[in-house]
Scaffold this motif. Structure first.
Motif, mmCIF file in Angstrom:
data_model
loop_
_atom_site.group_PDB
_atom_site.id
_atom_site.type_symbol
_atom_site.label_atom_id
_atom_site.label_comp_id
_atom_site.label_asym_id
_atom_site.label_seq_id
_atom_site.Cartn_x
_atom_site.Cartn_y
_atom_site.Cartn_z
ATOM 1 N N PRO A 126 -68.439 -33.671 58.725
ATOM 2 C CA PRO A 126 -68.701 -34.918 58.011
ATOM 3 C C PRO A 126 -69.400 -35.958 58.867
ATOM 4 C CG PRO A 126 -66.370 -34.714 58.552
ATOM 5 C CD PRO A 126 -67.013 -33.393 58.862
ATOM 6 N N GLN A 127 -69.279 -35.839 60.177
ATOM 7 C CA GLN A 127 -69.934 -36.783 61.072
ATOM 8 C C GLN A 127 -71.105 -36.113 61.775
ATOM 9 O OE1 GLN A 127 -66.766 -38.112 63.666
ATOM 10 N NE2 GLN A 127 -66.263 -39.825 62.305
ATOM 11 N N LEU A 128 -72.182 -36.865 61.957
ATOM 12 C CA LEU A 128 -73.350 -36.387 62.693
ATOM 13 C C LEU A 128 -73.313 -37.006 64.083
ATOM 14 C CD1 LEU A 128 -76.007 -36.857 59.869
ATOM 15 C CD2 LEU A 128 -74.854 -34.744 60.522
ATOM 16 N N ARG A 129 -73.550 -36.188 65.102
ATOM 17 C CA ARG A 129 -73.428 -36.668 66.480
ATOM 18 C C ARG A 129 -74.690 -36.383 67.279
ATOM 19 N NH1 ARG A 129 -68.084 -37.730 67.978
ATOM 20 N NH2 ARG A 129 -66.574 -37.232 66.326
ATOM 21 N N TRP A 130 -75.052 -37.335 68.122
ATOM 22 C CA TRP A 130 -76.141 -37.179 69.087
ATOM 23 C C TRP A 130 -75.732 -37.941 70.335
ATOM 24 C CZ3 TRP A 130 -79.386 -40.838 71.410
ATOM 25 C CH2 TRP A 130 -80.475 -40.313 72.123
ATOM 26 N N ARG A 131 -75.506 -37.172 71.414
ATOM 27 C CA ARG A 131 -74.954 -37.767 72.637
ATOM 28 C C ARG A 131 -73.668 -38.545 72.273
ATOM 29 N NH1 ARG A 131 -80.401 -39.857 75.895
ATOM 30 N NH2 ARG A 131 -81.586 -37.931 75.645
ATOM 31 N N ASP A 132 -73.607 -39.840 72.582
ATOM 32 C CA ASP A 132 -72.406 -40.612 72.229
ATOM 33 C C ASP A 132 -72.637 -41.474 70.987
ATOM 34 O OD1 ASP A 132 -74.171 -42.357 73.438
ATOM 35 O OD2 ASP A 132 -72.661 -43.369 74.665
ATOM 36 N N LEU A 133 -73.657 -41.092 70.218
ATOM 37 C CA LEU A 133 -73.950 -41.759 68.953
ATOM 38 C C LEU A 133 -73.327 -40.961 67.813
ATOM 39 C CD1 LEU A 133 -75.617 -43.915 67.336
ATOM 40 C CD2 LEU A 133 -77.483 -42.240 67.334
ATOM 41 N N VAL A 134 -72.573 -41.628 66.947
ATOM 42 C CA VAL A 134 -71.899 -40.962 65.832
ATOM 43 C C VAL A 134 -72.256 -41.677 64.532
ATOM 44 C CG1 VAL A 134 -69.687 -40.283 64.828
ATOM 45 C CG2 VAL A 134 -69.982 -40.254 67.317
ATOM 46 N N LEU A 135 -72.717 -40.905 63.560
ATOM 47 C CA LEU A 135 -73.012 -41.439 62.228
ATOM 48 C C LEU A 135 -72.083 -40.752 61.235
ATOM 49 C CD1 LEU A 135 -76.472 -42.110 60.629
ATOM 50 C CD2 LEU A 135 -74.715 -40.860 59.360
ATOM 51 N N ASP A 136 -71.351 -41.557 60.480
ATOM 52 C CA ASP A 136 -70.409 -41.035 59.489
ATOM 53 C C ASP A 136 -70.950 -41.329 58.090
ATOM 54 O OD1 ASP A 136 -68.332 -40.345 57.839
ATOM 55 O OD2 ASP A 136 -66.777 -41.200 59.113
ATOM 56 N N PRO A 137 -71.526 -40.309 57.408
ATOM 57 C CA PRO A 137 -72.086 -40.557 56.075
ATOM 58 C C PRO A 137 -71.046 -41.007 55.064
ATOM 59 C CG PRO A 137 -72.878 -38.476 56.978
ATOM 60 C CD PRO A 137 -71.757 -38.930 57.859
ATOM 61 N N ALA A 138 -69.792 -40.599 55.248
ATOM 62 C CA ALA A 138 -68.747 -40.949 54.284
ATOM 63 C C ALA A 138 -68.504 -42.456 54.254
ATOM 64 C CB ALA A 138 -67.463 -40.213 54.602
ATOM 65 N N THR A 139 -68.573 -43.092 55.422
ATOM 66 C CA THR A 139 -68.319 -44.535 55.499
ATOM 67 C C THR A 139 -69.590 -45.336 55.766
ATOM 68 O OG1 THR A 139 -67.841 -44.370 57.879
ATOM 69 C CG2 THR A 139 -65.991 -44.126 56.355
ATOM 70 N N ARG A 140 -70.730 -44.620 55.933
ATOM 71 C CA ARG A 140 -72.017 -45.254 56.250
ATOM 72 C C ARG A 140 -71.905 -46.110 57.509
ATOM 73 N NH1 ARG A 140 -75.847 -45.083 52.288
ATOM 74 N NH2 ARG A 140 -76.839 -46.954 53.086
ATOM 75 N N SER A 141 -71.136 -45.608 58.488
ATOM 76 C CA SER A 141 -70.936 -46.346 59.732
ATOM 77 C C SER A 141 -71.602 -45.624 60.893
ATOM 78 C CB SER A 141 -69.444 -46.524 60.010
ATOM 79 O OG SER A 141 -68.821 -45.266 60.207
ATOM 80 N N VAL A 142 -71.968 -46.415 61.913
ATOM 81 C CA VAL A 142 -72.594 -45.885 63.120
ATOM 82 C C VAL A 142 -71.889 -46.482 64.324
ATOM 83 C CG1 VAL A 142 -74.728 -45.757 64.473
ATOM 84 C CG2 VAL A 142 -74.838 -45.609 61.971
ATOM 85 N N THR A 143 -71.542 -45.635 65.287
ATOM 86 C CA THR A 143 -70.959 -46.119 66.535
ATOM 87 C C THR A 143 -71.749 -45.552 67.707
ATOM 88 O OG1 THR A 143 -69.375 -44.287 66.662
ATOM 89 C CG2 THR A 143 -68.651 -46.313 65.552
ATOM 90 N N LEU A 144 -71.801 -46.317 68.775
ATOM 91 C CA LEU A 144 -72.464 -45.899 70.008
ATOM 92 C C LEU A 144 -71.478 -46.090 71.141
ATOM 93 C CD1 LEU A 144 -75.097 -44.956 71.420
ATOM 94 C CD2 LEU A 144 -75.671 -47.376 71.696
ATOM 95 N N GLY A 145 -71.063 -44.983 71.763
ATOM 96 C CA GLY A 145 -70.052 -45.071 72.802
ATOM 97 C C GLY A 145 -68.738 -45.620 72.282
ATOM 98 N N GLY A 146 -68.461 -45.390 71.005
ATOM 99 C CA GLY A 146 -67.230 -45.864 70.392
ATOM 100 C C GLY A 146 -67.308 -47.264 69.819
ATOM 101 N N ALA A 147 -68.394 -47.992 70.094
ATOM 102 C CA ALA A 147 -68.539 -49.363 69.597
ATOM 103 C C ALA A 147 -69.388 -49.363 68.329
ATOM 104 C CB ALA A 147 -69.189 -50.248 70.653
ATOM 105 N N PRO A 148 -68.977 -50.103 67.304
ATOM 106 C CA PRO A 148 -69.757 -50.129 66.061
ATOM 107 C C PRO A 148 -71.123 -50.772 66.265
ATOM 108 C CG PRO A 148 -68.000 -51.756 65.996
ATOM 109 C CD PRO A 148 -67.765 -50.937 67.228
ATOM 110 N N VAL A 149 -72.113 -50.228 65.555
ATOM 111 C CA VAL A 149 -73.474 -50.762 65.595
ATOM 112 C C VAL A 149 -73.868 -51.142 64.170
ATOM 113 C CG1 VAL A 149 -75.885 -50.331 66.169
ATOM 114 C CG2 VAL A 149 -74.062 -49.284 67.545
ATOM 115 N N ALA A 150 -74.317 -52.377 63.992
ATOM 116 C CA ALA A 150 -74.733 -52.848 62.664
ATOM 117 C C ALA A 150 -76.189 -52.459 62.426
ATOM 118 C CB ALA A 150 -74.553 -54.359 62.561
#
Length: 221
Positions: A126-150
């Motif tokens: 359910p989550q797409l990952r690239w290095r420490d970047l995570v995109l969650d299509p279910a919640t439409r959220s993006v984090t980088l190194g665990g920190a949310p990115v707007a």
């Protein structure tokens, strides 16, 4: 708007299917032979492939075999007039996700297409990952190194398209369609603006420019 590849050499049927797909919210690219289908699959990332078996200068099974040999897991719905059980078995054993015989009802074809796409998306993480970047299509959220990115809506769609097709180059026109769904006036540098914003927020190497063609996600490490 998700794109599908329609591989069908009967132009009258192809026109009818393309119109039906558009009414159901799909954008369809057309190929009429094996070589054109293979080229389209290299150049684009599709939600699904509608694949006729009886094609000029080859068989749809060759297209299917080539996809699976290079680990392309795009769902394939075979559409064909071949009604022998052995043909259906060959297609399914070759990696097809479903099979529908001509003549078929428009609504059944569309339902089967939606079903194979749903099943395909349910099989992936359910989550797409690239290095420490995570995109969650279910919640439409993006984090980088665990920190949310707007991200803005268009930035998010650009990143989603690139991450879904990691390792493949996406043409600028394909990204424009993913961002806007084929609607609205699009400036010549629109995609470049969103790529610039993604690099500013996520790092310069998150998106690689392939000059004269388009963009791809950066190298994984």
């Amino acid at each position: 708007m998700d794109s599908v590849l329609l591989v069908e050499d009967d132009r009258m049927l192809g026109d009818a299917l393309e119109a039906a797909l558009a009414q159901d919210g799909w954008r369809a690219d057309r190929s009429e032979d094996v070589a054109a289908a293979r080229l389209a699959l290299v150049d684009h990332c599709y939600a699904a492939v509608l694949l006729d078996l009886g094609l000029p200068r080859g068989s749809g099974l060759e297209v299917l075999a080539g996809m699976r040999e290079r680990y392309d897991t795009t769902p394939v719905l075979i559409i064909t007039a071949r009604d022998r059980l052995s043909d259906r078995i060959r297609g399914l054993d070759g990696g097809a996700d479903d099979y529908i015989l001509k003549p078929f009802q428009r609504d059944e074809l569309l339902a089967r297409l939606r079903a194979v796409v749903r099943r395909s998306r349910g099989r992936v993480a359910p989550q797409l990952r690239w290095r420490d970047l995570v995109l969650d299509p279910a919640t439409r959220s993006v984090t980088l190194g665990g920190a949310p990115v707007a991200l803005g809506a268009h930035e998010y769609r650009t990143l989603l398209a690139l991450m879904e097709c990691e390792g493949r180059v996406l043409a600028r026109a394909h990204l424009e369609d993913r961002i806007y769904g084929g609607d609205g006036a699009i400036g010549s540098n629109t995609v470049a603006v969103y790529v610039h914003q993604l690099r500013r927020k996520l790092g310069e190497d998150v998106v690689v420019t392939v000059h004269g063609y388009g963009y791809r996600l950066g190298d994984p490490a």
